[in-house]
Scaffold this motif. Structure first.
Motif, mmCIF file in Angstrom:
data_model
loop_
_atom_site.group_PDB
_atom_site.id
_atom_site.type_symbol
_atom_site.label_atom_id
_atom_site.label_comp_id
_atom_site.label_asym_id
_atom_site.label_seq_id
_atom_site.Cartn_x
_atom_site.Cartn_y
_atom_site.Cartn_z
ATOM 1 N N ALA A 1 0.816 -1.214 0.000
ATOM 2 C CA ALA A 1 0.000 0.000 0.000
ATOM 3 C C ALA A 1 0.848 1.261 0.000
ATOM 4 O O ALA A 1 0.485 2.272 -0.615
ATOM 5 N N LYS A 2 1.991 1.206 0.679
ATOM 6 C CA LYS A 2 2.845 2.387 0.778
ATOM 7 C C LYS A 2 4.099 2.306 -0.083
ATOM 8 O O LYS A 2 5.047 3.068 0.121
ATOM 9 N N THR A 3 4.082 1.436 -1.068
ATOM 10 C CA THR A 3 5.129 1.479 -2.071
ATOM 11 C C THR A 3 5.053 2.819 -2.798
ATOM 12 O O THR A 3 3.969 3.276 -3.157
ATOM 13 N N VAL A 4 6.202 3.447 -3.011
ATOM 14 C CA VAL A 4 6.235 4.717 -3.737
ATOM 15 C C VAL A 4 6.135 4.432 -5.233
ATOM 16 O O VAL A 4 6.849 3.589 -5.774
ATOM 17 N N ILE B 1 8.532 2.015 -7.539
ATOM 18 C CA ILE B 1 9.982 2.179 -7.585
ATOM 19 C C ILE B 1 10.703 0.901 -7.167
ATOM 20 O O ILE B 1 11.728 0.537 -7.752
ATOM 21 N N ASP B 2 10.178 0.182 -6.163
ATOM 22 C CA ASP B 2 10.880 -1.046 -5.758
ATOM 23 C C ASP B 2 10.832 -2.098 -6.859
ATOM 24 O O ASP B 2 11.773 -2.886 -7.019
ATOM 25 N N HIS B 3 9.761 -2.136 -7.662
ATOM 26 C CA HIS B 3 9.704 -3.065 -8.783
ATOM 27 C C HIS B 3 10.731 -2.686 -9.844
ATOM 28 O O HIS B 3 11.385 -3.559 -10.436
ATOM 29 N N LEU B 4 10.859 -1.383 -10.096
ATOM 30 C CA LEU B 4 11.851 -0.925 -11.071
ATOM 31 C C LEU B 4 13.250 -1.329 -10.649
ATOM 32 O O LEU B 4 14.049 -1.816 -11.465
ATOM 33 N N GLU B 5 13.561 -1.132 -9.367
ATOM 34 C CA GLU B 5 14.890 -1.485 -8.878
ATOM 35 C C GLU B 5 15.122 -2.983 -8.969
ATOM 36 O O GLU B 5 16.239 -3.432 -9.255
ATOM 37 N N ALA B 6 14.070 -3.790 -8.750
ATOM 38 C CA ALA B 6 14.216 -5.246 -8.778
ATOM 39 C C ALA B 6 14.551 -5.772 -10.175
ATOM 40 O O ALA B 6 15.142 -6.845 -10.312
ATOM 41 N N GLY C 1 16.135 4.399 -4.430
ATOM 42 C CA GLY C 1 14.839 4.892 -3.976
ATOM 43 C C GLY C 1 14.349 6.126 -4.692
ATOM 44 O O GLY C 1 13.279 6.643 -4.372
ATOM 45 N N ARG C 2 15.116 6.626 -5.646
ATOM 46 C CA ARG C 2 14.714 7.803 -6.408
ATOM 47 C C ARG C 2 14.409 7.389 -7.842
ATOM 48 O O ARG C 2 14.807 6.322 -8.299
ATOM 49 N N GLY C 3 13.719 8.243 -8.570
ATOM 50 C CA GLY C 3 13.436 7.894 -9.946
ATOM 51 C C GLY C 3 12.855 9.035 -10.735
ATOM 52 O O GLY C 3 12.583 10.117 -10.204
ATOM 53 N N GLY C 4 12.688 8.803 -12.039
ATOM 54 C CA GLY C 4 12.114 9.803 -12.924
ATOM 55 C C GLY C 4 11.638 9.150 -14.199
ATOM 56 O O GLY C 4 11.986 8.007 -14.508
ATOM 57 N N VAL C 5 10.820 9.902 -14.936
ATOM 58 C CA VAL C 5 10.266 9.424 -16.203
ATOM 59 C C VAL C 5 10.667 10.409 -17.300
ATOM 60 O O VAL C 5 10.515 11.630 -17.137
ATOM 61 N N PHE C 6 11.138 9.855 -18.426
ATOM 62 C CA PHE C 6 11.671 10.690 -19.498
ATOM 63 C C PHE C 6 11.241 10.137 -20.848
ATOM 64 O O PHE C 6 10.904 8.958 -20.970
ATOM 65 N N GLU C 7 11.263 10.998 -21.862
ATOM 66 C CA GLU C 7 11.066 10.504 -23.214
ATOM 67 C C GLU C 7 12.251 9.614 -23.584
ATOM 68 O O GLU C 7 13.403 9.937 -23.295
ATOM 69 N N ASP C 8 11.956 8.490 -24.195
ATOM 70 C CA ASP C 8 13.003 7.524 -24.544
ATOM 71 C C ASP C 8 13.878 8.104 -25.652
ATOM 72 O O ASP C 8 13.393 8.372 -26.760
ATOM 73 N N PRO C 9 15.187 8.304 -25.386
ATOM 74 C CA PRO C 9 16.058 8.890 -26.414
ATOM 75 C C PRO C 9 16.517 7.883 -27.458
ATOM 76 O O PRO C 9 17.170 8.261 -28.435
ATOM 77 N N GLY C 10 16.241 6.598 -27.227
ATOM 78 C CA GLY C 10 16.574 5.601 -28.232
ATOM 79 C C GLY C 10 17.875 4.871 -28.023
ATOM 80 O O GLY C 10 18.255 4.036 -28.844
ATOM 81 N N PHE C 11 18.598 5.175 -26.936
ATOM 82 C CA PHE C 11 19.795 4.387 -26.640
ATOM 83 C C PHE C 11 19.620 3.680 -25.301
ATOM 84 O O PHE C 11 18.731 4.020 -24.517
ATOM 85 N N ALA C 12 20.468 2.677 -25.050
ATOM 86 C CA ALA C 12 20.293 1.805 -23.889
ATOM 87 C C ALA C 12 20.903 2.428 -22.637
ATOM 88 O O ALA C 12 21.873 3.188 -22.699
ATOM 89 N N PHE C 13 20.304 2.068 -21.478
ATOM 90 C CA PHE C 13 20.794 2.510 -20.188
ATOM 91 C C PHE C 13 21.013 1.303 -19.281
ATOM 92 O O PHE C 13 20.399 0.251 -19.458
ATOM 93 N N ALA D 1 1.219 3.860 -3.352
ATOM 94 C CA ALA D 1 0.460 2.985 -4.250
ATOM 95 C C ALA D 1 -1.038 3.014 -3.948
ATOM 96 O O ALA D 1 -1.858 2.964 -4.868
ATOM 97 N N PHE D 2 -1.424 3.093 -2.678
ATOM 98 C CA PHE D 2 -2.858 3.064 -2.376
ATOM 99 C C PHE D 2 -3.562 4.266 -2.993
ATOM 100 O O PHE D 2 -4.702 4.167 -3.455
ATOM 101 N N ALA D 3 -2.885 5.423 -3.011
ATOM 102 C CA ALA D 3 -3.486 6.633 -3.570
ATOM 103 C C ALA D 3 -3.572 6.543 -5.094
ATOM 104 O O ALA D 3 -4.550 6.995 -5.701
ATOM 105 N N TRP D 4 -2.542 5.954 -5.707
ATOM 106 C CA TRP D 4 -2.594 5.758 -7.167
ATOM 107 C C TRP D 4 -3.736 4.807 -7.519
ATOM 108 O O TRP D 4 -4.498 5.049 -8.459
#
Length: 317
Positions: free
Chosen positions: A209-212, A227-232, A253-265, A302-305
């Motif tokens: 419920a309190k996953t960010v 975010i914890d799923h992304l890190e996993a 524990g931090r993160g962001g969303v961006f337009e995909d520039p087309g190269f790998a990370f 997560a509960f609020a989303w």
């Protein structure tokens, strides 16, 4: 949607005439919401927002509202212009599914903070435009934006000649202890915060419920990225939301969303590597001076989303 009154209108006072400076009363690891299309960049500490919830500001001539719901751990920055009219927001004293309900002083319309939607009043059905605003720590902000300024407190007393901001404004006026205890507890919603109202339950096992969550809404599609799923899965996920190709980062524990520039990370401790450079996962700035195009996203529990978008709105579900 369950809407209820819990406090008088404006009992939690918004900041309507914000001031900024170089000094900060909090701690290095305090989180701040960053608006960096200002000159200089501005930081809005969660420590201060927890006691005011809304800052009505203007950046480069554009009116914005920097908003925070402590119950939902929800950060969102909105454009305050709707149909050519500039709105000024305050706290209504109501909650909608445990989320802050703002109201605008021009029409009295009520707006749910976690969605930016008008839920009652003259402008019902309208939606505020979400702006891209990363969240980082004060320490990282100060390093990333050496000329940046930070929102100054309005509680605790007036500064006097020869006294520092920390001395003039007692840090206890912005005590994060109650909010941090809530964030660590198993309970959520108003009951979890204040022991009032109904005790909520959470029956899913894949997301706590309190996953960010980093939530992206585009056109009629909404996708939440825990975010914890992304890190996993390595801290980097590519996806498409509303027809836009995006890359979502998570590191430490931090993160962001961006337009995909087309190269790998790929991720490394505290950062992301790609195309011969390192990239900050929250701001999208690279070590060689490039920037990724940020996608407006909101960060919340997560509960609020799920309250706002339903149980099937999480990535991978």
């Amino acid at each position: 949607m369950n809407v209820r009154s819990v406090l008088p209108r404006d009992a939690i006072p918004s900041i309507d005439d914000p001031t900024f400076g170089r000094g900060y009363v909090g701690e290095d690891d305090d989180e701040v919401i960053v608006v960096d299309d200002a000159s200089p960049a501005r930081a809005y500490p969660v420590r201060i927002l927890s006691y005011h919830e809304i800052v009505n500001d203007a950046v480069g001539g554009r009116p914005i509202a920097v908003t925070w719901c402590p119950i939902c751990w929800s950060a969102a920055v909105y454009d305050r212009t709707v149909d050519g009219r500039t709105l000024t927001f305050g706290t209504s004293g109501k909650l909608a599914d445990d989320a802050l309900v703002m109201y605008d002083r021009e029409t009295g319309t009520e707006w749910q903070q976690t969605t930016g939607r008008a839920i009652a009043g003259e402008l019902e059905g309208e939606r505020l435009r979400t702006l891209a605003a990363p969240i980082t720590t004060w320490e990282r902000f100060a390093a990333e934006y050496p000329d940046g300024v930070v929102l100054q407190p309005v509680r605790g007393g007036e500064a006097e000649p020869g006294r520092s901001a920390r001395d003039a404004y007692d840090i206890r006026s912005y005590d994060m202890g109650p909010y941090e205890r809530y964030a660590r507890s198993d309970e959520f919603g108003l009951y979890g915060m204040r022991g009032e109202g109904r005790k909520r339950t959470w029956d899913r096992k894949d997301v706590d419920a309190k996953t960010v969550v980093l939530g992206v809404e585009r056109d009629d599609e909404a996708v939440g990225y825990p975010i914890d799923h992304l890190e996993a899965v390595g801290g980097v996920v590519t996806d498409s939301v509303g027809g836009l190709d995006v890359v979502v980062f998570a590191a430490d524990g931090r993160g962001g969303v961006f337009e995909d520039p087309g190269f790998a990370f790929e991720t490394s401790p505290g950062t992301v590597r790609g195309d011969g450079a390192t990239w900050d996962p929250t701001t999208g700035r690279s070590s060689d001076g490039r920037w990724l195009d940020r996608v407006p996203a909101r960060r919340l529990f997560a509960f609020a989303w799920q309250d706002a978008h339903g149980p099937d709105s999480f990535a991978g579900t």
